[in-house]
Write an enzyme that holds these catalytic residues in place. Sequence first.
Site, short mmCIF file in Angstrom:
data_model
loop_
_atom_site.label_atom_id
_atom_site.label_comp_id
_atom_site.label_asym_id
_atom_site.label_seq_id
_atom_site.Cartn_x
_atom_site.Cartn_y
_atom_site.Cartn_z
N CYS A 338 0.83 -1.20 0.00
CA CYS A 338 0.00 0.00 0.00
C CYS A 338 0.87 1.26 0.00
O CYS A 338 1.52 1.54 -1.00
CB CYS A 338 -0.98 -0.02 1.17
SG CYS A 338 -2.39 1.10 0.93
N HIS A 422 -3.76 -5.27 1.41
CA HIS A 422 -3.49 -5.65 2.80
C HIS A 422 -4.05 -7.05 3.06
O HIS A 422 -5.04 -7.47 2.47
CB HIS A 422 -4.17 -4.68 3.77
CG HIS A 422 -3.62 -3.29 3.74
ND1 HIS A 422 -2.35 -2.98 4.18
CD2 HIS A 422 -4.18 -2.12 3.34
CE1 HIS A 422 -2.16 -1.68 4.05
NE2 HIS A 422 -3.25 -1.13 3.54
#
Length: 500
Positions: A338, A422
């Site tokens: 991310c 994630h």
Amino acid sequence: MLLVAGTTSDAGKSVLTAGICRWLARQGVKVAPFKAQNMSLNSMVTADGAEIGRAQAMQAAAARVEPTAHMNPVLLKPGSDRRSQVVVLGRPIAEVDAMGYAEHKRRLREVVLASLAELRARYDVVICEGAGSPAEINLRAGDLANMGLARAAGSPDGPGMPVIVVGDIDRGGVFAALYGTVGLLEPEDQRLIAGFVINKFRGAPELLAPGLAQITALTGRPVYGVLPWLGGLWLDVEDSLALDARPPSRPAATGETLRVAVARLPRISNFTDLDALSAEPGVTVRFATMPGELADADLVVLPGSRATVSDLAWLHEQGLAAEVVRRARAGRPVLGICGGYQMLAHEILDDIESMAGPVAGLGLLPVRVEFAPDKTLRRPSGTAYGEPVHAYEIHHGMAAVEGGEPFLDGCRVGAVWGTTWHGALENDGFRRAFLADVARTAGRDFTPAPDTDFAALREAQLDALGDLVERHLDTDALWRLIETGAPPDLPIVPPGGAGS
């Protein structure tokens, strides 16, 4: 209903709430967790695309129910020491400073109480977790999560929600903290404080007994139990206060150890991504703030960040950026997740989060990142290394991939991998295949264990919390609190003297 408050942040509110939820679920009670207002950079995406605190998702798992936005209606995500993103019912609505947030409080109080009412209508019991400490007297007037919630949750003629206060004895000064917490509250708040729980005790119980008797005599409130220190306990947490208490390394069955170093970014987010690595036998995970701490690592991870551009600047200031680039160009593995993936790009255009405009990334992946006003919140699925992967996304930065090999939603170039997903490492087959690839690339004799089941390990942790509650707390007294509320006529504790 019951509210679990704490003498401090990280006193044990989250884990005690989860433990009570698991204990009740075992009894066949339909129970839900609730945290009115959470300040955390560790968040999760629900099945319907709402963002909530990761701790509440963990507590929902303890309760054996699906998490929803009503379990954490207000989430604050700090982007600096002075500003936070405000997420309401799973969607960001504003970026505010402390004073600006005060303007939202009245409307947010209505949202909080409506969410609590929704949960009360759907579940037999709601176990609420407070925020910080109820004795933060500078914040009491606008409180949404502690005594303000406890008072507002009662009927018009009722006293409100019963509260237990948990204190961490491992910090020292637990009796002063318990007494002071009650003593600083106004009388109407004190009348809802039913008793105490002491957390993380290690030692001889007989040495603690006189203190338990004295705190009861001084406050007129019982200690419902003492939770012993439980080594190796790890769960999804709210903030970086618990970074140093991550899952312990498990010894390798055969071969060498694989060493992972994670950049400890100032605004690190969703660091629970690394828990699955720590749970893998033979993998050691440590957090790094200096270049030398990356020297012997087989894999360097740039984790998620709430402030990508600011944390990238910190990487440069610490000398970590240059070391990451040097390692990557030497063919030594680097993974970006991310915000960390965004840092690996050639260019970052940020007119949303930092307002910095175009910023040079580390240039290790053929990616251009542009921040979008709308946040991406979803739970994608895919495959990598021939293995299924289920994950979740939380980001404003949109990565345009311009080359390299596909890797989940991102890409790979040589020994550098990047993805916005994630939770991907919680998929056992994918994690083993990825680590085996890392080991080959790093030239290490390491083979991932074939039978590590991360979901089962997490479930065992939740069962351990339920065991702690069942074995060490007065569960009959807790149930009476849930059913009938705080005892009437609890004494008022003056700040400087004994209970009256």
